[in-house]
Write an enzyme that holds these catalytic residues in place. Sequence first.
Site, PDB file in Angstrom:
ATOM      1  N   ARG A  42       0.813  -1.246   0.000  1.00  0.00           N
ATOM      2  CA  ARG A  42       0.000   0.000   0.000  1.00  0.00           C
ATOM      3  C   ARG A  42       0.831   1.274   0.000  1.00  0.00           C
ATOM      4  O   ARG A  42       0.328   2.362   0.302  1.00  0.00           O
ATOM      5  CB  ARG A  42      -0.978   0.023   1.181  1.00  0.00           C
ATOM      6  CG  ARG A  42      -1.982  -1.084   1.129  1.00  0.00           C
ATOM      7  CD  ARG A  42      -3.333  -0.612   1.636  1.00  0.00           C
ATOM      8  NE  ARG A  42      -4.323  -1.621   1.372  1.00  0.00           N
ATOM      9  CZ  ARG A  42      -4.622  -2.602   2.219  1.00  0.00           C
ATOM     10  NH1 ARG A  42      -4.029  -2.685   3.382  1.00  0.00           N
ATOM     11  NH2 ARG A  42      -5.528  -3.484   1.893  1.00  0.00           N
ATOM     12  N   LYS A  73       3.893  11.794 -11.349  1.00  0.00           N
ATOM     13  CA  LYS A  73       3.128  10.954 -12.281  1.00  0.00           C
ATOM     14  C   LYS A  73       3.870   9.638 -12.413  1.00  0.00           C
ATOM     15  O   LYS A  73       5.047   9.620 -12.775  1.00  0.00           O
ATOM     16  CB  LYS A  73       3.029  11.615 -13.653  1.00  0.00           C
ATOM     17  CG  LYS A  73       1.921  12.628 -13.763  1.00  0.00           C
ATOM     18  CD  LYS A  73       1.745  13.022 -15.222  1.00  0.00           C
ATOM     19  CE  LYS A  73       0.672  14.080 -15.372  1.00  0.00           C
ATOM     20  NZ  LYS A  73       0.561  14.537 -16.768  1.00  0.00           N
ATOM     21  N   GLU A 124      11.466  18.280 -24.121  1.00  0.00           N
ATOM     22  CA  GLU A 124      10.610  18.678 -22.989  1.00  0.00           C
ATOM     23  C   GLU A 124      10.946  20.092 -22.523  1.00  0.00           C
ATOM     24  O   GLU A 124      10.082  20.820 -22.032  1.00  0.00           O
ATOM     25  CB  GLU A 124      10.752  17.681 -21.822  1.00  0.00           C
ATOM     26  CG  GLU A 124      10.206  16.280 -22.109  1.00  0.00           C
ATOM     27  CD  GLU A 124       8.671  16.154 -21.994  1.00  0.00           C
ATOM     28  OE1 GLU A 124       7.969  17.174 -21.811  1.00  0.00           O
ATOM     29  OE2 GLU A 124       8.168  15.013 -22.102  1.00  0.00           O
ATOM     30  N   LYS A 142       8.226  23.634 -13.547  1.00  0.00           N
ATOM     31  CA  LYS A 142       7.386  22.471 -13.278  1.00  0.00           C
ATOM     32  C   LYS A 142       6.930  22.436 -11.821  1.00  0.00           C
ATOM     33  O   LYS A 142       5.770  22.144 -11.523  1.00  0.00           O
ATOM     34  CB  LYS A 142       8.146  21.182 -13.637  1.00  0.00           C
ATOM     35  CG  LYS A 142       7.292  19.962 -13.370  1.00  0.00           C
ATOM     36  CD  LYS A 142       7.406  18.892 -14.365  1.00  0.00           C
ATOM     37  CE  LYS A 142       6.373  17.814 -14.069  1.00  0.00           C
ATOM     38  NZ  LYS A 142       6.593  16.603 -14.792  1.00  0.00           N
ATOM     39  N   GLU A 181      -3.554  17.414 -11.781  1.00  0.00           N
ATOM     40  CA  GLU A 181      -3.898  17.767 -13.159  1.00  0.00           C
ATOM     41  C   GLU A 181      -5.394  17.982 -13.400  1.00  0.00           C
ATOM     42  O   GLU A 181      -6.001  17.332 -14.257  1.00  0.00           O
ATOM     43  CB  GLU A 181      -3.371  16.680 -14.108  1.00  0.00           C
ATOM     44  CG  GLU A 181      -3.291  17.163 -15.547  1.00  0.00           C
ATOM     45  CD  GLU A 181      -2.640  16.145 -16.468  1.00  0.00           C
ATOM     46  OE1 GLU A 181      -1.417  16.010 -16.421  1.00  0.00           O
ATOM     47  OE2 GLU A 181      -3.376  15.488 -17.209  1.00  0.00           O
ATOM     48  N   ARG A 185      -2.007  22.177 -14.795  1.00  0.00           N
ATOM     49  CA  ARG A 185      -0.999  21.159 -15.107  1.00  0.00           C
ATOM     50  C   ARG A 185      -1.235  20.525 -16.473  1.00  0.00           C
ATOM     51  O   ARG A 185      -0.311  19.997 -17.097  1.00  0.00           O
ATOM     52  CB  ARG A 185      -0.957  20.090 -14.004  1.00  0.00           C
ATOM     53  CG  ARG A 185       0.166  19.093 -14.211  1.00  0.00           C
ATOM     54  CD  ARG A 185       0.443  18.202 -13.022  1.00  0.00           C
ATOM     55  NE  ARG A 185       1.521  17.268 -13.330  1.00  0.00           N
ATOM     56  CZ  ARG A 185       2.057  16.441 -12.483  1.00  0.00           C
ATOM     57  NH1 ARG A 185       1.638  16.409 -11.227  1.00  0.00           N
ATOM     58  NH2 ARG A 185       3.032  15.619 -12.841  1.00  0.00           N
ATOM     59  N   ASN A 212       0.955  18.943 -20.982  1.00  0.00           N
ATOM     60  CA  ASN A 212       0.718  17.871 -21.956  1.00  0.00           C
ATOM     61  C   ASN A 212       0.791  18.360 -23.401  1.00  0.00           C
ATOM     62  O   ASN A 212       0.462  17.616 -24.329  1.00  0.00           O
ATOM     63  CB  ASN A 212      -0.659  17.243 -21.708  1.00  0.00           C
ATOM     64  CG  ASN A 212      -0.721  16.566 -20.357  1.00  0.00           C
ATOM     65  OD1 ASN A 212       0.283  16.014 -19.899  1.00  0.00           O
ATOM     66  ND2 ASN A 212      -1.859  16.616 -19.695  1.00  0.00           N
ATOM     67  N   HIS A 242       1.785  16.074 -26.182  1.00  0.00           N
ATOM     68  CA  HIS A 242       1.717  14.693 -25.702  1.00  0.00           C
ATOM     69  C   HIS A 242       0.516  13.915 -26.229  1.00  0.00           C
ATOM     70  O   HIS A 242       0.581  12.700 -26.376  1.00  0.00           O
ATOM     71  CB  HIS A 242       1.725  14.671 -24.172  1.00  0.00           C
ATOM     72  CG  HIS A 242       3.084  14.955 -23.587  1.00  0.00           C
ATOM     73  ND1 HIS A 242       3.751  16.132 -23.811  1.00  0.00           N
ATOM     74  CD2 HIS A 242       3.912  14.203 -22.818  1.00  0.00           C
ATOM     75  CE1 HIS A 242       4.921  16.105 -23.184  1.00  0.00           C
ATOM     76  NE2 HIS A 242       5.051  14.938 -22.579  1.00  0.00           N
ATOM     77  N   HIS A 252       1.543  10.427 -27.728  1.00  0.00           N
ATOM     78  CA  HIS A 252       1.147   9.126 -27.168  1.00  0.00           C
ATOM     79  C   HIS A 252       0.576   8.204 -28.251  1.00  0.00           C
ATOM     80  O   HIS A 252       0.805   6.992 -28.227  1.00  0.00           O
ATOM     81  CB  HIS A 252       0.137   9.325 -26.035  1.00  0.00           C
ATOM     82  CG  HIS A 252       0.782   9.885 -24.793  1.00  0.00           C
ATOM     83  ND1 HIS A 252       0.075  10.206 -23.667  1.00  0.00           N
ATOM     84  CD2 HIS A 252       2.079  10.176 -24.506  1.00  0.00           C
ATOM     85  CE1 HIS A 252       0.905  10.675 -22.745  1.00  0.00           C
ATOM     86  NE2 HIS A 252       2.120  10.669 -23.240  1.00  0.00           N
ATOM     87  N   HIS A 277      10.620   8.959 -26.027  1.00  0.00           N
ATOM     88  CA  HIS A 277       9.451   9.765 -25.679  1.00  0.00           C
ATOM     89  C   HIS A 277       9.619  11.225 -26.136  1.00  0.00           C
ATOM     90  O   HIS A 277       8.718  11.810 -26.745  1.00  0.00           O
ATOM     91  CB  HIS A 277       9.207   9.686 -24.173  1.00  0.00           C
ATOM     92  CG  HIS A 277       8.114  10.581 -23.696  1.00  0.00           C
ATOM     93  ND1 HIS A 277       6.812  10.474 -24.150  1.00  0.00           N
ATOM     94  CD2 HIS A 277       8.123  11.635 -22.841  1.00  0.00           C
ATOM     95  CE1 HIS A 277       6.074  11.414 -23.580  1.00  0.00           C
ATOM     96  NE2 HIS A 277       6.845  12.137 -22.782  1.00  0.00           N
TER      97      HIS A 277
HETATM   98  N1  GLY Z   1       4.981  15.273 -17.888  1.00  0.00           N
HETATM   99  C1  GLY Z   1       3.899  16.132 -17.624  1.00  0.00           C
HETATM  100  C2  GLY Z   1       3.509  16.203 -16.193  1.00  0.00           C
HETATM  101  O1  GLY Z   1       4.244  15.738 -15.340  1.00  0.00           O
HETATM  102  O2  GLY Z   1       2.468  16.720 -15.881  1.00  0.00           O
END
Ligand code: GLY
Length: 352
Positions: free
Chosen positions: A110, A132, A174, A219, A229, A233, A237, A240, A244, A257
């Site tokens: 847990r 994330k 990035e 960030k 998010e 936030r 993306n 992205h 993806h 990536h």
């Molecule tokens: N890589 C985007 C984020 O961490 O929100």
Amino acid sequence: MQIKVNLDKNTSYNVYINELEKLEFDTKVVILTNEVVAKLHLETLKKKIHAKELYIIQIKDGEEYKNLQTIEKILNQMFEYKLDRKSLLISFGGGVVSDMGGFVASIYQRGIKFINIPTTLLACVDASVGGKTGINNNFGKNLIGSFYQPSAVYCQSEFLKTLNQRELSAGMAEFIKMAVIFDENILDFLENLDENAFLTAKLDDVNLEHIIKKSIELKANIVSQDEKESGVRMLLNYGHTFAHVIENQTNYKTYLHGEAVAIGMHMANTLAYNLGMLSKNECERIENLLKKFKLPTFYKIYNINEFYEAFFLDKKTHHYKINFILPCGLGKACIKNDITKEDVLNALRVFS
Ligand code: GLY
């Protein structure tokens, strides 16, 4: 140098840049890493970690291994080592390692503590910060996972010196993302940066540290405002949603990536340009910067309808509405969920 990610009292943490000398723990510690990083840097790291008992788990290198099978293998080894709830996991690698390390830390008994020690530029400037975690499956990228914050992050330039050009370029994607959505001054900085020195890892530590610091500051600020998010936030993306789909269609084997994100940003810019949100000149400025850092900007889409349908498996889609993150000028981005299918297909057609 340290930067705080301000969350609540129990989950706030620091990102340390070039400050890792020695870490002492009175618990069991397991280092999760991959075969490539282990060969290059594990001995150096082991000298800095003093734990009651120290274990190593090594996985294969590559996004194609970021799946449930690998998670099960990691968990089995953790049980074999009899790690308990006070044990600590250290993710030592790039984004794949930190995504998986954070995820197993969040579910092992847990939840146990973990720290990130990133060894790629991409993980330093983005993946290792923000909590994330997750893995890919047949349906798409990062569709299984959790928000689970590390207790600390240590970015060390020394671990980045062995990166090859592709890895450095991928990390730069990035950082370019951060510039486009938040800070036009970074675009000026990058336009003046010596890309040859940078891409051969000969960039001086001052510039490298500046890139990492700037990206983490931006960030940390965003994650502090919106950890899970639900708002701002989402801007991170940018590129992205497209990336993806590209990564999934190519089985996570063709592109790093960051490379897929570079193409995704160019696709997003094409859409933004068509909608009048970005001028031709602004669009070209970003494209030139991506090319300067040897990033791809084109992916051949064989079936634009299929590509479009794949957006609906993305986490950023709600009630059949896709949230597109598009630049609106330089240094600014908007969340758009009212773009017509026709407009999206028109942008995708440029890549078909
Ligand atoms: N890589 C985007 C984020 O961490 O929100």
